[in-house]
Design a protein around this motif. Structure first.
Motif, PDB file in Angstrom:
ATOM      1  N   VAL A   7       0.831  -1.202   0.000  1.00  0.00           N
ATOM      2  CA  VAL A   7       0.000   0.000   0.000  1.00  0.00           C
ATOM      3  C   VAL A   7       0.873   1.262   0.000  1.00  0.00           C
ATOM      4  O   VAL A   7       1.744   1.443   0.849  1.00  0.00           O
ATOM      5  CB  VAL A   7      -0.936   0.037   1.220  1.00  0.00           C
ATOM      6  N   GLY A   8       0.654   2.095  -1.004  1.00  0.00           N
ATOM      7  CA  GLY A   8       1.380   3.360  -1.091  1.00  0.00           C
ATOM      8  C   GLY A   8       2.790   3.272  -1.636  1.00  0.00           C
ATOM      9  O   GLY A   8       3.445   4.307  -1.836  1.00  0.00           O
ATOM     10  N   LYS A   9       3.261   2.067  -1.918  1.00  0.00           N
ATOM     11  CA  LYS A   9       4.630   1.911  -2.420  1.00  0.00           C
ATOM     12  C   LYS A   9       4.702   2.197  -3.921  1.00  0.00           C
ATOM     13  O   LYS A   9       3.763   1.939  -4.672  1.00  0.00           O
ATOM     14  CB  LYS A   9       5.139   0.487  -2.151  1.00  0.00           C
ATOM     15  N   LYS A  10       5.844   2.741  -4.339  1.00  0.00           N
ATOM     16  CA  LYS A  10       6.087   2.962  -5.768  1.00  0.00           C
ATOM     17  C   LYS A  10       6.664   1.680  -6.359  1.00  0.00           C
ATOM     18  O   LYS A  10       7.696   1.190  -5.905  1.00  0.00           O
ATOM     19  CB  LYS A  10       7.061   4.115  -5.977  1.00  0.00           C
ATOM     20  N   VAL A  11       5.991   1.155  -7.367  1.00  0.00           N
ATOM     21  CA  VAL A  11       6.428  -0.086  -8.006  1.00  0.00           C
ATOM     22  C   VAL A  11       6.726   0.185  -9.472  1.00  0.00           C
ATOM     23  O   VAL A  11       5.921   0.800 -10.179  1.00  0.00           O
ATOM     24  CB  VAL A  11       5.357  -1.189  -7.903  1.00  0.00           C
ATOM     25  N   CYS A  12       7.869  -0.274  -9.923  1.00  0.00           N
ATOM     26  CA  CYS A  12       8.226  -0.185 -11.337  1.00  0.00           C
ATOM     27  C   CYS A  12       8.180  -1.584 -11.933  1.00  0.00           C
ATOM     28  O   CYS A  12       8.895  -2.483 -11.476  1.00  0.00           O
ATOM     29  CB  CYS A  12       9.621   0.411 -11.497  1.00  0.00           C
ATOM     30  N   VAL A  13       7.315  -1.781 -12.920  1.00  0.00           N
ATOM     31  CA  VAL A  13       7.226  -3.051 -13.632  1.00  0.00           C
ATOM     32  C   VAL A  13       7.922  -2.882 -14.977  1.00  0.00           C
ATOM     33  O   VAL A  13       7.545  -2.016 -15.771  1.00  0.00           O
ATOM     34  CB  VAL A  13       5.757  -3.478 -13.845  1.00  0.00           C
ATOM     35  N   VAL A  14       8.939  -3.690 -15.223  1.00  0.00           N
ATOM     36  CA  VAL A  14       9.663  -3.634 -16.493  1.00  0.00           C
ATOM     37  C   VAL A  14       9.178  -4.794 -17.365  1.00  0.00           C
ATOM     38  O   VAL A  14       9.419  -5.959 -17.058  1.00  0.00           O
ATOM     39  CB  VAL A  14      11.183  -3.719 -16.281  1.00  0.00           C
ATOM     40  N   GLY A  15       8.469  -4.456 -18.431  1.00  0.00           N
ATOM     41  CA  GLY A  15       7.864  -5.473 -19.288  1.00  0.00           C
ATOM     42  C   GLY A  15       6.368  -5.254 -19.372  1.00  0.00           C
ATOM     43  O   GLY A  15       5.726  -4.952 -18.370  1.00  0.00           O
ATOM     44  N   ARG A  16       5.810  -5.407 -20.565  1.00  0.00           N
ATOM     45  CA  ARG A  16       4.377  -5.134 -20.754  1.00  0.00           C
ATOM     46  C   ARG A  16       3.662  -6.272 -21.474  1.00  0.00           C
ATOM     47  O   ARG A  16       2.691  -6.066 -22.200  1.00  0.00           O
ATOM     48  CB  ARG A  16       4.210  -3.833 -21.550  1.00  0.00           C
ATOM     49  N   SER A  17       4.116  -7.491 -21.270  1.00  0.00           N
ATOM     50  CA  SER A  17       3.478  -8.636 -21.915  1.00  0.00           C
ATOM     51  C   SER A  17       2.096  -8.881 -21.322  1.00  0.00           C
ATOM     52  O   SER A  17       1.795  -8.482 -20.187  1.00  0.00           O
ATOM     53  CB  SER A  17       4.333  -9.900 -21.743  1.00  0.00           C
ATOM     54  N   ASN A  18       1.264  -9.568 -22.092  1.00  0.00           N
ATOM     55  CA  ASN A  18      -0.069  -9.927 -21.610  1.00  0.00           C
ATOM     56  C   ASN A  18      -0.015 -11.034 -20.563  1.00  0.00           C
ATOM     57  O   ASN A  18      -0.983 -11.237 -19.824  1.00  0.00           O
ATOM     58  CB  ASN A  18      -0.950 -10.386 -22.779  1.00  0.00           C
ATOM     59  N   VAL A  28       2.655 -11.506 -18.142  1.00  0.00           N
ATOM     60  CA  VAL A  28       3.196 -11.106 -16.843  1.00  0.00           C
ATOM     61  C   VAL A  28       3.098  -9.598 -16.607  1.00  0.00           C
ATOM     62  O   VAL A  28       2.469  -9.143 -15.650  1.00  0.00           O
ATOM     63  CB  VAL A  28       4.666 -11.553 -16.671  1.00  0.00           C
ATOM     64  N   GLY A  29       3.716  -8.800 -17.465  1.00  0.00           N
ATOM     65  CA  GLY A  29       3.843  -7.370 -17.212  1.00  0.00           C
ATOM     66  C   GLY A  29       2.539  -6.635 -16.952  1.00  0.00           C
ATOM     67  O   GLY A  29       2.362  -6.011 -15.898  1.00  0.00           O
ATOM     68  N   LYS A  30       1.623  -6.689 -17.891  1.00  0.00           N
ATOM     69  CA  LYS A  30       0.350  -5.976 -17.736  1.00  0.00           C
ATOM     70  C   LYS A  30      -0.474  -6.506 -16.554  1.00  0.00           C
ATOM     71  O   LYS A  30      -0.932  -5.718 -15.721  1.00  0.00           O
ATOM     72  CB  LYS A  30      -0.465  -6.050 -19.027  1.00  0.00           C
ATOM     73  N   PRO A  31      -0.679  -7.843 -16.461  1.00  0.00           N
ATOM     74  CA  PRO A  31      -1.518  -8.321 -15.348  1.00  0.00           C
ATOM     75  C   PRO A  31      -0.901  -8.104 -13.967  1.00  0.00           C
ATOM     76  O   PRO A  31      -1.620  -7.806 -13.018  1.00  0.00           O
ATOM     77  CB  PRO A  31      -1.707  -9.816 -15.647  1.00  0.00           C
ATOM     78  N   VAL A  32       0.422  -8.217 -13.847  1.00  0.00           N
ATOM     79  CA  VAL A  32       1.003  -7.990 -12.512  1.00  0.00           C
ATOM     80  C   VAL A  32       0.866  -6.522 -12.123  1.00  0.00           C
ATOM     81  O   VAL A  32       0.670  -6.192 -10.944  1.00  0.00           O
ATOM     82  CB  VAL A  32       2.474  -8.457 -12.439  1.00  0.00           C
ATOM     83  N   ALA A  33       0.923  -5.630 -13.101  1.00  0.00           N
ATOM     84  CA  ALA A  33       0.719  -4.205 -12.815  1.00  0.00           C
ATOM     85  C   ALA A  33      -0.696  -3.965 -12.290  1.00  0.00           C
ATOM     86  O   ALA A  33      -0.898  -3.206 -11.332  1.00  0.00           O
ATOM     87  CB  ALA A  33       0.964  -3.376 -14.079  1.00  0.00           C
ATOM     88  N   GLY A  84      -3.072  -1.380  -3.895  1.00  0.00           N
ATOM     89  CA  GLY A  84      -2.860  -0.028  -3.381  1.00  0.00           C
ATOM     90  C   GLY A  84      -1.500   0.556  -3.677  1.00  0.00           C
ATOM     91  O   GLY A  84      -1.131   1.607  -3.137  1.00  0.00           O
ATOM     92  N   ALA A  85      -0.736  -0.096  -4.569  1.00  0.00           N
ATOM     93  CA  ALA A  85       0.569   0.433  -4.963  1.00  0.00           C
ATOM     94  C   ALA A  85       0.413   1.456  -6.083  1.00  0.00           C
ATOM     95  O   ALA A  85      -0.596   1.477  -6.797  1.00  0.00           O
ATOM     96  CB  ALA A  85       1.479  -0.706  -5.429  1.00  0.00           C
ATOM     97  N   THR A  86       1.411   2.318  -6.216  1.00  0.00           N
ATOM     98  CA  THR A  86       1.483   3.255  -7.340  1.00  0.00           C
ATOM     99  C   THR A  86       2.395   2.618  -8.375  1.00  0.00           C
ATOM    100  O   THR A  86       3.582   2.410  -8.107  1.00  0.00           O
ATOM    101  CB  THR A  86       2.055   4.613  -6.892  1.00  0.00           C
ATOM    102  N   VAL A  87       1.843   2.289  -9.533  1.00  0.00           N
ATOM    103  CA  VAL A  87       2.553   1.436 -10.481  1.00  0.00           C
ATOM    104  C   VAL A  87       2.975   2.181 -11.745  1.00  0.00           C
ATOM    105  O   VAL A  87       2.184   2.900 -12.359  1.00  0.00           O
ATOM    106  CB  VAL A  87       1.687   0.223 -10.871  1.00  0.00           C
ATOM    107  N   ASN A  88       4.223   1.973 -12.132  1.00  0.00           N
ATOM    108  CA  ASN A  88       4.789   2.544 -13.354  1.00  0.00           C
ATOM    109  C   ASN A  88       5.216   1.381 -14.245  1.00  0.00           C
ATOM    110  O   ASN A  88       5.991   0.518 -13.815  1.00  0.00           O
ATOM    111  CB  ASN A  88       5.990   3.423 -12.989  1.00  0.00           C
ATOM    112  N   ILE A  89       4.719   1.333 -15.472  1.00  0.00           N
ATOM    113  CA  ILE A  89       5.085   0.260 -16.400  1.00  0.00           C
ATOM    114  C   ILE A  89       6.115   0.773 -17.406  1.00  0.00           C
ATOM    115  O   ILE A  89       5.873   1.758 -18.105  1.00  0.00           O
ATOM    116  CB  ILE A  89       3.859  -0.268 -17.159  1.00  0.00           C
ATOM    117  N   CYS A  90       7.257   0.094 -17.457  1.00  0.00           N
ATOM    118  CA  CYS A  90       8.313   0.445 -18.415  1.00  0.00           C
ATOM    119  C   CYS A  90       8.450  -0.655 -19.465  1.00  0.00           C
ATOM    120  O   CYS A  90       8.068  -1.798 -19.240  1.00  0.00           O
ATOM    121  CB  CYS A  90       9.639   0.644 -17.691  1.00  0.00           C
TER     122      CYS A  90
END
Length: 283
Positions: free
Chosen positions: A158-169, A171-176, A183-189
């Protein structure tokens, strides 16, 4: 100071012990154990290896694992025909089709053939739509395993900044989406991100699922970051993740190894989904 190597194998083993109890209870209620059908088209080495892991985990927990092997030259119609047959079988609670499929077979068409209530890796449009909307559904195994691993380790989301590297259908997109729901703040790279290092340095939790060995180096990770490596790469015949493990270990607060990290959770989540499909989604 070196970070803590997350013991994903132990976390997965603890969950499987809980699943054994639930499977036995399922047998008492329904008079049978849950059953999963796995379809393997061809003999892709990574798929064969993954299937063996599934079989071992299913056997350990007490779930019936049915393997259907088709030759690589099988037509798309033959694969879909098998899926339709399995859709109607009462002893099959979940269906998984191993990817990659031969090039002449469309993964999307195959996914559409699976009944949503038996879609134990969230491939159908029905389940992915529910995932996007935050509605209850059978969750994709690897993303579910990543989030479960973080939470079982006692790390707050909750409230943590998370960076997800990868946007596959897969892993990347669903884990984001799952991290966002926590409750995380998510950035997809991704490959088009202009300054990946700047993004990864600005997060509390880094999840890499790009499929590029040693993509994440020590200078890209700030002190105390939680690093989850979901990369799968073969380098000189050895399985490697996306993270330069030894170097990043010196900066991370927690880190998962490859092998022995996220992969250990994936098969366990698959078995958990089979049980969930039987108890909550059976029609």
């Amino acid at each position: 100071m070196s970070g803590i190597i997350i013991n994903a194998k132990q976390v997965a083993a603890n969950i499987r012990e809980e699943l054994k109890v639930k499977v036995n209870k399922h047998k008492e209620i329904k008079g049978r154990v849950p059953g999963v059908a796995a379809i393997l088209v061809g003999n892709d080495p990574s798929s064969v290896s993954y299937v063996k892991g599934q079989q071992k985990t299913a056997s350990e927990v007490g779930v019936e694992y049915k393997m259907f092997e088709l030759p690589a030259e099988s037509t798309e119609e033959e694969v879909i025909s098998l899926i339709n047959e399995l859709n109607d079988r009462e002893d099959v609670n979940g269906i998984i089709v191993q990817l990659p499929l031969p090039k002449h077979i469309s993964p999307d068409n195959v996914a559409r053939a699976i009944k949503p209530n038996k879609d134990i890796d969230c491939f159908t449009l029905d389940n992915t739509g529910k995932l996007f909307r935050g509605e209850k559904c059978l969750l994709p195994c690897t993303p579910k395993g990543i989030v479960r691993l973080i939470k079982e380790t006692g790390i707050e989301l909750v409230g943590k900044k998370v960076c997800v590297v990868g946007r596959s259908n897969i892993v990347g997109k669903p884990v984001a989406l799952l991290l966002l729901a926590e409750g995380a703040t998510v950035n997809i790279c991704h490959s088009k991100t202009k300054d990946l290092k700047a993004e990864t340095l600005n997060c509390d939790i880094l999840v890499s699922a790009a499929g590029k060995a040693n993509l994440i180096t020590a200078d890209m990770v700030k002190e105390g970051t939680v690093v989850i490596d979901a990369g799968v790469n073969m380098v000189d015949g050895k399985l490697k993740g996306d993270v330069d493990f030894d170097a990043v270990l010196e900066k991370a607060s927690h880190i998962t190894p490859v092998p022995g990290g996220v992969g250990a959770m994936t098969t366990t989540m698959l078995i958990e989904n089979i049980l969930e499909a039987s108890l909550e989604y059976e029609q």
